[in-house]
Structures are given as structure tokens and as C-alpha cells.
Design an enzyme around this catalytic site. Sequence first.
Site, PDB file in Angstrom:
ATOM      1  N   SER A 124       0.804  -1.218   0.000  1.00 44.93           N
ATOM      2  CA  SER A 124       0.000   0.000   0.000  1.00 44.93           C
ATOM      3  C   SER A 124       0.836   1.266   0.000  1.00 44.93           C
ATOM      4  CB  SER A 124      -0.919   0.030   1.225  1.00 44.93           C
ATOM      5  OG  SER A 124      -0.148   0.004   2.416  1.00 44.93           O
ATOM      6  N   CYS A 125       2.146   1.148   0.132  1.00 44.83           N
ATOM      7  CA  CYS A 125       2.978   2.346   0.222  1.00 44.83           C
ATOM      8  C   CYS A 125       4.264   2.130  -0.540  1.00 44.83           C
ATOM      9  CB  CYS A 125       3.288   2.676   1.680  1.00 44.83           C
ATOM     10  SG  CYS A 125       4.401   4.075   1.867  1.00 44.83           S
ATOM     11  N   GLY A 126       4.579   3.035  -1.450  1.00 45.63           N
ATOM     12  CA  GLY A 126       5.776   2.876  -2.256  1.00 45.63           C
ATOM     13  C   GLY A 126       6.991   3.557  -1.699  1.00 45.63           C
TER      14      GLY A 126
END
Length: 267
Positions: free
Chosen positions: A107-109
Site C-alpha cells: 500500500s505504500c511505495g
Amino acid sequence: MVSIDLGAPAGGSRRRPDDLAAEEPLEIRVRKQPLAVTMRTPGHDIDLAMGFLLSEGLITAAEDVTTAQLCAGTDTPNTYNVVDVVLGAHVPPPVTDLSRNFYTTSSCGVCGKASIDAVRTRSRFDVAADPLRVPAATLAELPGRLRAAQRTFDKTGGLHAAALFTATGELLVSREDVGRHNAVDKVLGWALREGRLPLVGHVLMVSGRASFELTQKAWMAGLPMLAAVSAPSTLAVELADEAGMTLVGFLRGTTMNVYAGVERVTV
């Protein structure tokens, strides 16, 4: 799985099989050294690794990579959840301090970055000078074309998607993944391997929101326009404006909001 429907008769529950989106870790190594681990949906892993390295500013063209191959990890049985990339001798090695080695969730890059300054990598492409013009009517067709390409989403309902379109709305490539940033990296990695960078005159369409990291990735690939079916973040709008990109959000049906670079959207 037990499915429960409170509106159904006879208790409203039943057992049935269900299709789930696959999620497994992928370790990206550069010159045999671990650089990052990301949670992703298996498939197009080489493109994912190439797109990630492009987004991080470690490579700028396919010629910067000598080899990129899936390797057997330490799992038993081997899952081949490792991509080993060998860079050309002319490419500077990645920074090796631990602040640059990070783990990213689906969900987070950019969760493991040391600071926002490390994230704000400068692109070598001048997207502000891109003469792209796209009719609003063409943009309105892109979500449907992207949705039609989401074959795995139809089965699982649990994947993000990204796609690359021409100015006339032609779909060039689409990718799905549990991580929105991974889906974009897979698209950009494909474009890099195909020798298409910079992506002058193209549109990147994403199925979710337009976050800062997706705008950053688009800029690093030389994309003049990013369109999303959901909302952008404040940082995404600021970065798009700074880079000279066009950022379109809430692209649904016949309506859309243009947050930056409105001159590229014609009515």
C-alpha cells in the site's frame, strides 16, 4: 470461506471457494546486494524491478542494465521471489547505507525513505515542454478501457491497475498488482525495456488515487499526463505543478477534475 448475507433466508451463511489476489515478497538485488523488498502480485517481476530502479533514479535507459533475472531465493521450495540486476559498468552503484535500503508494503511505495528530500528525485526529462493535447472525451473513455483489461480484478476484486495510453486513447500496456506503485512500476519497466523512454505524448492511467509517489514515477519516465479515477493528494498536485505535468483526478463517466496542466486537456 464462509459467505454471510444477513438479508438471505435460512441464516444467510454458506461455505464456498473464493479467488484471492496473490501477494508475495520480491527482493530486488543490484550487483548481488539486496536493495529493496516489496510486497507484490507475482508476474512481470523483471518489469517491476526495472521500473523500480527507474523510479529511484538508479537507471535511465535499458542500456544501463546488463542482465536482470529471476533467481531462486532461500525458501523451500524455491519461490523465485528474487530479481538480481547487474548494472552496466558506466552506472554508478546505488547508495549502500541502510537509510536507502527499504521495505515497501503493497500500500505504500515510499514508506522506508529517510526523508521527503530523498523521495523527490529529479527527473532528467523535461515534461513541461511536452506538446501533448488530449480531448476530454478521449480521457473519459480511458477508465472503461483500463477496467476491461483488469482480468484478475474480475476474479478477485483485490488488485490495482495501471495502463499506458497514447494521445488518441490506444491502450499500449496494462498491469495489475496488489500495490498501486507496483502496477505503475510494471508499466514503466515495460516501457523502459521497449526503449520508449521518455514517454512523450502518452498518458498514464491508474485505477485508484493519484499519490505523490505515482506522480514521481510518472515524471521519472517522462510522462506528461497522469490520470486517476480517484482523488490526488496535495503533494501529488504540488509535484505535478512543479514538474509541468498534467494531473487529472476523479475521472469517472463524463466528469473529471484537472488539478495541474489544464492546457493539455481540450474540450
